[in-house]
Scaffold this motif. Sequence first.
Motif, PDB file in Angstrom:
ATOM      1  N   GLN B  38      34.168  37.452  36.629  1.00  0.00           N
ATOM      2  CA  GLN B  38      33.522  36.581  37.593  1.00  0.00           C
ATOM      3  C   GLN B  38      34.365  36.537  38.863  1.00  0.00           C
ATOM      4  OE1 GLN B  38      33.033  33.291  34.680  1.00  0.00           O
ATOM      5  NE2 GLN B  38      30.844  33.537  35.045  1.00  0.00           N
ATOM      6  N   PRO B  39      33.737  36.198  39.974  1.00  0.00           N
ATOM      7  CA  PRO B  39      34.440  36.263  41.274  1.00  0.00           C
ATOM      8  C   PRO B  39      35.774  35.542  41.259  1.00  0.00           C
ATOM      9  CG  PRO B  39      32.107  35.821  41.599  1.00  0.00           C
ATOM     10  CD  PRO B  39      32.336  35.762  40.111  1.00  0.00           C
ATOM     11  N   GLY B  40      36.834  36.265  41.643  1.00  0.00           N
ATOM     12  CA  GLY B  40      38.164  35.685  41.723  1.00  0.00           C
ATOM     13  C   GLY B  40      38.823  35.396  40.397  1.00  0.00           C
ATOM     14  N   GLN B  41      38.216  35.836  39.311  1.00  0.00           N
ATOM     15  CA  GLN B  41      38.748  35.536  37.982  1.00  0.00           C
ATOM     16  C   GLN B  41      39.259  36.784  37.277  1.00  0.00           C
ATOM     17  OE1 GLN B  41      38.839  32.218  36.956  1.00  0.00           O
ATOM     18  NE2 GLN B  41      38.091  31.915  39.052  1.00  0.00           N
ATOM     19  N   SER B  42      39.836  36.561  36.116  1.00  0.00           N
ATOM     20  CA  SER B  42      40.311  37.663  35.287  1.00  0.00           C
ATOM     21  C   SER B  42      39.144  38.239  34.474  1.00  0.00           C
ATOM     22  CB  SER B  42      41.408  37.156  34.359  1.00  0.00           C
ATOM     23  OG  SER B  42      41.905  38.200  33.571  1.00  0.00           O
ATOM     24  N   LEU B  43      39.444  39.223  33.668  1.00  0.00           N
ATOM     25  CA  LEU B  43      38.413  39.862  32.851  1.00  0.00           C
ATOM     26  C   LEU B  43      38.236  39.114  31.535  1.00  0.00           C
ATOM     27  CD1 LEU B  43      39.806  42.231  34.643  1.00  0.00           C
ATOM     28  CD2 LEU B  43      38.575  43.737  33.083  1.00  0.00           C
ATOM     29  N   THR B  44      36.994  39.012  31.104  1.00  0.00           N
ATOM     30  CA  THR B  44      36.647  38.397  29.822  1.00  0.00           C
ATOM     31  C   THR B  44      35.901  39.415  28.982  1.00  0.00           C
ATOM     32  OG1 THR B  44      36.453  36.204  30.843  1.00  0.00           O
ATOM     33  CG2 THR B  44      35.407  36.518  28.693  1.00  0.00           C
ATOM     34  N   LEU B  45      36.333  39.595  27.756  1.00  0.00           N
ATOM     35  CA  LEU B  45      35.692  40.547  26.862  1.00  0.00           C
ATOM     36  C   LEU B  45      34.345  40.004  26.401  1.00  0.00           C
ATOM     37  CD1 LEU B  45      35.940  43.184  25.168  1.00  0.00           C
ATOM     38  CD2 LEU B  45      36.975  41.777  23.376  1.00  0.00           C
ATOM     39  N   ILE B  46      33.294  40.802  26.578  1.00  0.00           N
ATOM     40  CA  ILE B  46      31.960  40.423  26.117  1.00  0.00           C
ATOM     41  C   ILE B  46      31.770  40.889  24.680  1.00  0.00           C
ATOM     42  CG2 ILE B  46      29.476  40.768  26.423  1.00  0.00           C
ATOM     43  CD1 ILE B  46      30.020  41.225  29.406  1.00  0.00           C
ATOM     44  N   ALA B  47      31.989  42.188  24.452  1.00  0.00           N
ATOM     45  CA  ALA B  47      31.700  42.738  23.125  1.00  0.00           C
ATOM     46  C   ALA B  47      32.300  44.116  22.982  1.00  0.00           C
ATOM     47  CB  ALA B  47      30.194  42.815  22.901  1.00  0.00           C
ATOM     48  N   THR B  48      32.409  44.525  21.735  1.00  0.00           N
ATOM     49  CA  THR B  48      32.756  45.893  21.366  1.00  0.00           C
ATOM     50  C   THR B  48      31.466  46.614  21.015  1.00  0.00           C
ATOM     51  OG1 THR B  48      34.911  45.206  20.505  1.00  0.00           O
ATOM     52  CG2 THR B  48      34.043  47.328  19.749  1.00  0.00           C
ATOM     53  N   ALA B  49      31.236  47.750  21.679  1.00  0.00           N
ATOM     54  CA  ALA B  49      30.033  48.541  21.417  1.00  0.00           C
ATOM     55  C   ALA B  49      30.322  49.479  20.253  1.00  0.00           C
ATOM     56  CB  ALA B  49      29.649  49.332  22.663  1.00  0.00           C
ATOM     57  N   ASN B  50      29.612  49.328  19.174  1.00  0.00           N
ATOM     58  CA  ASN B  50      29.830  50.123  17.967  1.00  0.00           C
ATOM     59  C   ASN B  50      28.789  51.227  17.891  1.00  0.00           C
ATOM     60  OD1 ASN B  50      31.973  48.373  16.957  1.00  0.00           O
ATOM     61  ND2 ASN B  50      30.364  46.895  16.534  1.00  0.00           N
ATOM     62  N   GLN B  51      29.260  52.426  17.627  1.00  0.00           N
ATOM     63  CA  GLN B  51      28.323  53.532  17.573  1.00  0.00           C
ATOM     64  C   GLN B  51      27.425  53.405  16.361  1.00  0.00           C
ATOM     65  OE1 GLN B  51      29.706  57.313  16.389  1.00  0.00           O
ATOM     66  NE2 GLN B  51      27.768  58.309  16.867  1.00  0.00           N
ATOM     67  N   GLY B  52      26.134  53.437  16.592  1.00  0.00           N
ATOM     68  CA  GLY B  52      25.176  53.442  15.503  1.00  0.00           C
ATOM     69  C   GLY B  52      24.978  52.125  14.797  1.00  0.00           C
ATOM     70  N   SER B  53      25.565  51.070  15.296  1.00  0.00           N
ATOM     71  CA  SER B  53      25.373  49.755  14.682  1.00  0.00           C
ATOM     72  C   SER B  53      25.448  48.672  15.747  1.00  0.00           C
ATOM     73  CB  SER B  53      26.406  49.506  13.584  1.00  0.00           C
ATOM     74  OG  SER B  53      27.701  49.453  14.137  1.00  0.00           O
ATOM     75  N   GLU B  54      25.165  47.450  15.341  1.00  0.00           N
ATOM     76  CA  GLU B  54      25.145  46.343  16.287  1.00  0.00           C
ATOM     77  C   GLU B  54      26.529  46.081  16.874  1.00  0.00           C
ATOM     78  OE1 GLU B  54      22.446  43.025  15.260  1.00  0.00           O
ATOM     79  OE2 GLU B  54      24.248  41.784  15.466  1.00  0.00           O
ATOM     80  N   ALA B  55      26.551  45.699  18.127  1.00  0.00           N
ATOM     81  CA  ALA B  55      27.812  45.398  18.789  1.00  0.00           C
ATOM     82  C   ALA B  55      28.453  44.146  18.200  1.00  0.00           C
ATOM     83  CB  ALA B  55      27.571  45.209  20.281  1.00  0.00           C
ATOM     84  N   THR B  56      29.750  44.048  18.380  1.00  0.00           N
ATOM     85  CA  THR B  56      30.507  42.875  17.933  1.00  0.00           C
ATOM     86  C   THR B  56      30.782  41.999  19.138  1.00  0.00           C
ATOM     87  OG1 THR B  56      31.565  44.227  16.228  1.00  0.00           O
ATOM     88  CG2 THR B  56      32.576  42.099  16.755  1.00  0.00           C
ATOM     89  N   TYR B  57      30.200  40.818  19.148  1.00  0.00           N
ATOM     90  CA  TYR B  57      30.272  39.943  20.309  1.00  0.00           C
ATOM     91  C   TYR B  57      31.401  38.921  20.193  1.00  0.00           C
ATOM     92  CZ  TYR B  57      25.863  41.903  21.813  1.00  0.00           C
ATOM     93  OH  TYR B  57      24.888  42.774  22.235  1.00  0.00           O
ATOM     94  N   GLU B  58      31.989  38.605  21.337  1.00  0.00           N
ATOM     95  CA  GLU B  58      33.016  37.570  21.402  1.00  0.00           C
ATOM     96  C   GLU B  58      32.345  36.200  21.495  1.00  0.00           C
ATOM     97  OE1 GLU B  58      36.415  38.313  21.148  1.00  0.00           O
ATOM     98  OE2 GLU B  58      35.481  40.233  20.600  1.00  0.00           O
ATOM     99  N   SER B  59      33.140  35.197  21.218  1.00  0.00           N
ATOM    100  CA  SER B  59      32.629  33.828  21.284  1.00  0.00           C
ATOM    101  C   SER B  59      32.073  33.529  22.680  1.00  0.00           C
ATOM    102  CB  SER B  59      33.763  32.850  20.957  1.00  0.00           C
ATOM    103  OG  SER B  59      33.335  31.517  21.097  1.00  0.00           O
TER     104      SER B  59
END
Lengths: 110, 114
Positions: B38-59
């Motif tokens: 977000q503007p002026g902020q650090s990076l926040t992890l959204i999710a890990t994209a897993n090949q062939g299966s559903e992604a793993t989402y962060e809180s």
Amino acid sequence: LAKTTQPISMDSYEGQEVNITCSHNNIATNDYITWYQQFPSQGPRFIIQGYKTKVTNEVASLFIPADRKSSTLSLPRVSLSDTAVYYCLVGYSGNTPLVFGKGTRLSVIA
Amino acid sequence: SAVISQKPSRDICQRGTSLTIQCQVDSQVTMMFWYRQQPGQSLTLIATANQGSEATYESGFVIDKFPISRPNLTFSTLTVSNMSPEDSSIYLCSVLTNSNQPQHFGDGTRLSIL
């Protein structure tokens, strides 16, 4: 994942050596220490990574004391183009994604 | 290191619409991740994209809002659904080529919602 603490901002004149210290008191045995640089409108760029003692590459040096509870990124003779945000990250260098702290905004002044 | 291309590099969207961001890598990678800055902020992890299966989402992030695909070892997409002005951010793709290499990042997609 270990949390990191680093100064929010630093100023330096061109040609000086800049040292940015990062605290990571809860670092785990398997954790590596990694530093990234980010310019506006760009993604973070890898600078250096280490586990203990000292690591040096063509861009920077990384000093890690024996207890590994802190680390210092050293940038020799900075120039205006080194103005950026520097992130210290701690984590296992495996398949675990990096978790970013707030970073240090370095401003280099002519 | 891997070359990561994100498309689009920027976009301006209307409230309530959805946008799909693509991440293409020039070589096979073991892991792919999506971050938000977000503007002026650090990076926040959204999710890990897993090949062939559903992604793993962060809180704080859910599949209905940020559906992710990863059909192979070089490509992933992130969709930002039903956008609102609060979704205005830079979205970054990141990859791990193998466990002994550092994570590398694309230059991001700058998204503005009106």
